[in-house]
Design a protein around this motif. Structure first.
Motif, mmCIF file in Angstrom:
data_model
loop_
_atom_site.group_PDB
_atom_site.id
_atom_site.type_symbol
_atom_site.label_atom_id
_atom_site.label_comp_id
_atom_site.label_asym_id
_atom_site.label_seq_id
_atom_site.Cartn_x
_atom_site.Cartn_y
_atom_site.Cartn_z
ATOM 1 N N LYS A 24 7.009 6.184 1.737
ATOM 2 C CA LYS A 24 6.460 4.808 1.699
ATOM 3 C C LYS A 24 5.065 4.713 2.300
ATOM 4 O O LYS A 24 4.670 3.683 2.836
ATOM 5 N N PHE A 81 -0.700 2.267 -6.519
ATOM 6 C CA PHE A 81 0.078 1.490 -5.545
ATOM 7 C C PHE A 81 -0.747 1.460 -4.269
ATOM 8 O O PHE A 81 -0.958 2.507 -3.627
ATOM 9 N N LEU A 130 0.618 -3.879 -2.974
ATOM 10 C CA LEU A 130 1.773 -3.691 -2.093
ATOM 11 C C LEU A 130 1.899 -4.860 -1.123
ATOM 12 O O LEU A 130 1.646 -4.727 0.082
ATOM 13 N N CYS A 182 -6.244 3.505 1.257
ATOM 14 C CA CYS A 182 -6.400 2.948 -0.091
ATOM 15 C C CYS A 182 -7.878 2.716 -0.394
ATOM 16 O O CYS A 182 -8.354 2.990 -1.504
ATOM 17 N N THR A 188 3.365 11.498 -10.459
ATOM 18 C CA THR A 188 3.100 10.742 -9.232
ATOM 19 C C THR A 188 2.250 11.605 -8.312
ATOM 20 O O THR A 188 2.615 12.746 -8.028
ATOM 21 N N ARG A 208 -1.346 -1.921 -8.315
ATOM 22 C CA ARG A 208 0.013 -2.385 -7.991
ATOM 23 C C ARG A 208 -0.020 -2.811 -6.530
ATOM 24 O O ARG A 208 0.106 -1.992 -5.623
ATOM 25 N N PHE A 263 0.993 4.884 1.580
ATOM 26 C CA PHE A 263 0.152 4.585 0.437
ATOM 27 C C PHE A 263 -1.304 4.893 0.772
ATOM 28 O O PHE A 263 -1.661 4.939 1.950
ATOM 29 N N ARG A 303 9.123 5.707 -5.820
ATOM 30 C CA ARG A 303 8.177 6.766 -6.215
ATOM 31 C C ARG A 303 7.953 7.780 -5.111
ATOM 32 O O ARG A 303 7.716 8.947 -5.361
ATOM 33 N N TRP A 304 7.938 7.279 -3.868
ATOM 34 C CA TRP A 304 7.546 8.115 -2.736
ATOM 35 C C TRP A 304 8.304 7.630 -1.500
ATOM 36 O O TRP A 304 7.930 6.624 -0.894
ATOM 37 N N LEU A 352 7.449 1.178 -4.568
ATOM 38 C CA LEU A 352 6.743 2.303 -3.946
ATOM 39 C C LEU A 352 7.753 3.337 -3.428
ATOM 40 O O LEU A 352 7.602 4.537 -3.672
#
Ligand SMILES: N[C@@H](CCC(=O)N[C@@H](CS)C(=O)NCC(=O)O)C(=O)O
Length: 217
Positions: free
Chosen positions: A49, A6, A33, A14, A60, A31, A51, A45-46, A42
């Protein structure tokens, strides 16, 4: 099992992970964003938020450094980004912490402040962040006197961090010509194919840079 990242191509953290993935040609699914649906996935999962986030099966992994450590443990490639020698690995991790805490953190402070609404700016905090960048550039210039890469002769996790953080730091608070070792190191990072690819993939998003992207790099 497919690795899912993500991420957004314009994000420095990233790019740190993308550089590591490209160094080893590690296959993964991006993925992207962009848009509300992606951000909702996202957040599921987390909740922070932030990334990038890496997902493999029901696992994860958060935090760019930990994602690169995870790749090194579970998907090692020909280029070891964290040395197997523990003392050498410590040097790499120390430089990685330097780039996160003393280059990226103040750089983000300046950029995030520019995105705040009128009346809620923090000029004192921004001045402190710019002063920290100056101190960090000076320290790094001395460290890089005789080094090719951040922790010595081999490209490592620390360089994956340095590449995007120095890239955006120079856009945010110019690295003075007096810091020639830092400027040369930034040029070497930009010429590294893994990072050059990440920079190229982010080109379409340069309009997102809140301070205005300079016409270079
Ligand atoms: N400590 C995190 C920081 C990640 C981070 O700050 N990512 C930025 C993008 S470069 C982000 O998520 N920004 C969105 C936000 O702040 O809400 C890491 O090392 O991965």
């Amino acid at each position: 099992m497919t690795l899912q990242l993500f991420a957004h191509p314009f994000s420095s953290y990233c790019q740190k992970v993308l550089t590591a993935l490209y160094e080893n040609d590690t296959p993964f699914e991006m993925r992207l964003l962009e848009g509300r649906d992606a951000m909702r996935d996202l957040a599921a999962r987390w909740p922070m938020k932030r990334f990038p986030v890496l997902v493999e099966g029901d696992r994860t992994v958060i935090e760019a450094t930990c994602i690169i450590e995870y790749l090194d443990v579970h998907h090692p490639g020909p280029r070891r980004l964290i040395p197997t020698d523990r003392a050498a690995a410590l040097d790499v991790r120390m430089m990685d912490r330097f780039f996160d805490n003393y280059i990226s953190t103040p750089q983000q402070k300046v950029v995030f402040d520019a995105m705040r609404p009128d009346g809620s700016h923090d000029p004192h905090g921004v001045a402190e962040a710019r002063a920290m960048l100056e101190t960090a550039y000076a320290w790094l210039d001395n460290v890089m006197t005789e080094r090719t890469w951040a922790a010595g002769d081999d490209f490592s996790l620390a360089d994956c961090a340095a590449a995007p953080f120095l890239f955006y730091a120079d856009w945010t608070h110019r690295i003075d010509d007096a810091f020639a070792n830092v400027r040369d190191y930034r040029r070497r990072l930009l010429a590294r194919p893994s990072f050059a690819r990440a920079v190229d993939e982010a080109r379409p998003y340069r309009g997102y840079f809140p301070l205005g992207a300079p016409d270079r790099d």
